[in-house]
Design a protein around this motif. Structure first.
Motif, PDB file in Angstrom:
ATOM      1  N   UNK A 112      61.672  47.788  35.733  1.00 21.29           N
ATOM      2  CA  UNK A 112      60.546  46.790  35.874  1.00 21.29           C
ATOM      3  C   UNK A 112      59.166  46.651  37.074  1.00 21.29           C
ATOM      4  N   UNK A 113      60.323  46.545  38.273  1.00 23.92           N
ATOM      5  CA  UNK A 113      59.715  45.818  39.748  1.00 23.92           C
ATOM      6  C   UNK A 113      59.173  47.414  40.223  1.00 23.92           C
ATOM      7  N   UNK A 114      58.734  48.340  39.221  1.00 24.18           N
ATOM      8  CA  UNK A 114      58.736  50.024  39.805  1.00 24.18           C
ATOM      9  C   UNK A 114      57.543  49.812  39.181  1.00 24.18           C
ATOM     10  N   UNK A 115      57.158  49.462  38.125  1.00 28.17           N
ATOM     11  CA  UNK A 115      56.003  49.322  37.320  1.00 28.17           C
ATOM     12  C   UNK A 115      55.405  48.421  37.726  1.00 28.17           C
ATOM     13  N   UNK A 116      55.562  47.248  38.244  1.00 28.35           N
ATOM     14  CA  UNK A 116      55.038  46.160  38.411  1.00 28.35           C
ATOM     15  C   UNK A 116      54.069  46.520  39.384  1.00 28.35           C
ATOM     16  N   UNK A 117      54.669  47.142  40.609  1.00 31.57           N
ATOM     17  CA  UNK A 117      54.116  47.420  41.360  1.00 31.57           C
ATOM     18  C   UNK A 117      52.763  48.521  41.921  1.00 31.57           C
ATOM     19  N   UNK A 118      53.493  49.431  40.848  1.00 24.28           N
ATOM     20  CA  UNK A 118      52.579  50.896  40.353  1.00 24.28           C
ATOM     21  C   UNK A 118      50.792  50.427  39.683  1.00 24.28           C
ATOM     22  N   UNK A 119      51.596  49.199  39.141  1.00 32.42           N
ATOM     23  CA  UNK A 119      50.878  48.442  38.256  1.00 32.42           C
ATOM     24  C   UNK A 119      49.412  47.696  38.658  1.00 32.42           C
ATOM     25  N   UNK A 120      50.136  46.925  39.998  1.00 30.25           N
ATOM     26  CA  UNK A 120      49.008  46.116  41.418  1.00 30.25           C
ATOM     27  C   UNK A 120      48.686  47.201  41.884  1.00 30.25           C
ATOM     28  N   UNK A 121      49.328  48.339  42.633  1.00 33.44           N
ATOM     29  CA  UNK A 121      48.096  49.378  42.919  1.00 33.44           C
ATOM     30  C   UNK A 121      47.506  49.732  42.586  1.00 33.44           C
ATOM     31  N   UNK A 122      47.211  50.193  40.867  1.00 28.38           N
ATOM     32  CA  UNK A 122      45.683  50.456  40.376  1.00 28.38           C
ATOM     33  C   UNK A 122      45.426  49.594  40.193  1.00 28.38           C
ATOM     34  N   UNK A 123      45.631  47.908  39.562  1.00 25.93           N
ATOM     35  CA  UNK A 123      44.568  47.470  40.082  1.00 25.93           C
ATOM     36  C   UNK A 123      43.916  46.919  41.404  1.00 25.93           C
ATOM     37  N   UNK A 124      44.618  47.521  42.426  1.00 26.36           N
ATOM     38  CA  UNK A 124      43.613  47.248  43.707  1.00 26.36           C
ATOM     39  C   UNK A 124      43.276  48.553  43.268  1.00 26.36           C
ATOM     40  N   UNK A 125      43.550  49.488  43.435  1.00 27.90           N
ATOM     41  CA  UNK A 125      42.365  50.531  43.106  1.00 27.90           C
ATOM     42  C   UNK A 125      41.042  50.815  42.410  1.00 27.90           C
ATOM     43  N   UNK A 126      41.361  50.163  41.624  1.00 26.23           N
ATOM     44  CA  UNK A 126      40.203  50.353  40.261  1.00 26.23           C
ATOM     45  C   UNK A 126      39.300  48.640  41.083  1.00 26.23           C
ATOM     46  N   UNK A 127      39.652  47.980  41.745  1.00 28.48           N
ATOM     47  CA  UNK A 127      39.401  46.900  42.515  1.00 28.48           C
ATOM     48  C   UNK A 127      38.400  46.078  40.511  1.00 28.48           C
ATOM     49  N   UNK A 128      39.056  45.345  40.259  1.00 23.92           N
ATOM     50  CA  UNK A 128      39.253  44.928  38.783  1.00 23.92           C
ATOM     51  C   UNK A 128      38.289  43.735  39.575  1.00 23.92           C
ATOM     52  N   UNK A 129      37.376  43.218  38.518  1.00 24.53           N
ATOM     53  CA  UNK A 129      36.957  42.276  38.529  1.00 24.53           C
ATOM     54  C   UNK A 129      37.351  40.654  38.152  1.00 24.53           C
ATOM     55  N   UNK A 130      38.270  40.697  37.754  1.00 26.75           N
ATOM     56  CA  UNK A 130      39.540  39.726  36.792  1.00 26.75           C
ATOM     57  C   UNK A 130      39.776  38.812  37.920  1.00 26.75           C
ATOM     58  N   UNK A 131      40.019  37.267  37.657  1.00 23.36           N
ATOM     59  CA  UNK A 131      40.958  37.257  38.537  1.00 23.36           C
ATOM     60  C   UNK A 131      42.463  37.354  39.123  1.00 23.36           C
ATOM     61  N   UNK A 132      42.498  37.111  40.290  1.00 18.70           N
ATOM     62  CA  UNK A 132      43.386  37.597  40.357  1.00 18.70           C
ATOM     63  C   UNK A 132      45.181  36.713  39.925  1.00 18.70           C
ATOM     64  N   UNK A 133      44.710  35.522  39.044  1.00 19.94           N
ATOM     65  CA  UNK A 133      45.405  35.169  38.452  1.00 19.94           C
ATOM     66  C   UNK A 133      45.824  36.248  37.143  1.00 19.94           C
ATOM     67  N   UNK A 134      44.619  36.427  36.392  1.00 21.72           N
ATOM     68  CA  UNK A 134      44.550  36.617  35.526  1.00 21.72           C
ATOM     69  C   UNK A 134      45.274  38.000  35.188  1.00 21.72           C
ATOM     70  N   UNK A 135      44.866  38.560  36.601  1.00 22.94           N
ATOM     71  CA  UNK A 135      45.718  40.314  36.675  1.00 22.94           C
ATOM     72  C   UNK A 135      46.701  40.493  36.388  1.00 22.94           C
ATOM     73  N   UNK A 136      47.838  39.109  37.499  1.00 18.11           N
ATOM     74  CA  UNK A 136      48.958  39.038  38.268  1.00 18.11           C
ATOM     75  C   UNK A 136      49.950  39.284  35.965  1.00 18.11           C
TER      76      UNK A 136
END
Length: 158
Positions: free
Chosen positions: A26-50
Motif C-alpha cells: 500500500x505504501x508503494x502505491x501511495x507514494x507513486x500516487x502522491x508523486x503523480x499528484x505533484x507532477x500533475x499539479x492538481x488544483x485540488x486542496x491537499x487534504x482532499x488529494x490525500x
C-alpha cells in the motif's frame, strides 16, 4: 530488452512470472500516487488529494513492477483525469497486459525448437475413385438417392 538466447528468455520469463505474482505494498502505491499528484499539479486542496490517494491506493492491487519512475512518467503524460480510479486502473491494466505478453513471448522463446515434421505425399488417386466421386456428385445433384447410396458404399469398400 529482447532475450538473445533460450537461457536468457527462460530467465526473463521466470523473473517476470515472479514479479507479476506479487502485489505492491500500500505504501508503494501511495507514494507513486502522491508523486503523480505533484507532477500533475492538481488544483485540488491537499487534504482532499490525500484522502483520495488513500482510497485509490487501497484499490490498485497491481504488482510493484508497475509502480516505477517510467510508469509514473507515462501516467503523467497519458492519464487524462488525475486521481480518477477508472483511468488509473485502465492505464495499469494495459501495462500489466504488456508484461504478461512479454512473459509469454519469453516462455515461447525458451522452449526448445521443434523440428518440422516431414511432409508426406497424399495418397495417389486412382482413376476409378476419381470417376466414382464424379458420379457421386452427379447423383447427389440429381437427387438420386439409390445411386448416391450405392456409390457411397462402393467408395467405402474401395
Amino acid at each position: 530488452m529482447y532475450p538473445k538466447t533460450q537461457r536468457e528468455a527462460k530467465r526473463r520469463a521466470e523473473l517476470l512470472d515472479e514479479a507479476l505474482q506479487q502485489e505492491a505494498p500500500h505504501r508503494v502505491v501511495r507514494v507513486w500516487l502522491t508523486q503523480l499528484a505533484i507532477v500533475r499539479a492538481s488544483n485540488k486542496p491537499l487534504d482532499d488529494a490525500k484522502v483520495q490517494i488513500q482510497a485509490i491506493a487501497g484499490l490498485l492491487n497491481f504488482p510493484p513492477v508497475l509502480f516505477t519512475q517510467d510508469t509514473l512518467r507515462e501516467a503523467a503524460e497519458t492519464v487524462e483525469y488525475f486521481l480518477d480510479y477508472k483511468h488509473l486502473s485502465a492505464f495499469l491494466r494495459g501495462k500489466l497486459r504488456a508484461l504478461e505478453a512479454e512473459r509469454e513471448r519469453c516462455l515461447m522463446l525458451s522452449r526448445p525448437q521443434q523440428r518440422p515434421q516431414p511432409v508426406t505425399q497424399p495418397a495417389e488417386r486412382k482413376p476409378e475413385h476419381v470417376a466414382m466421386v464424379s458420379d457421386l456428385v452427379k447423383a447427389l445433384t440429381a437427387g438420386n438417392r439409390a445411386e448416391t447410396d450405392r456409390l457411397c458404399a462402393a467408395l467405402r469398400g474401395a
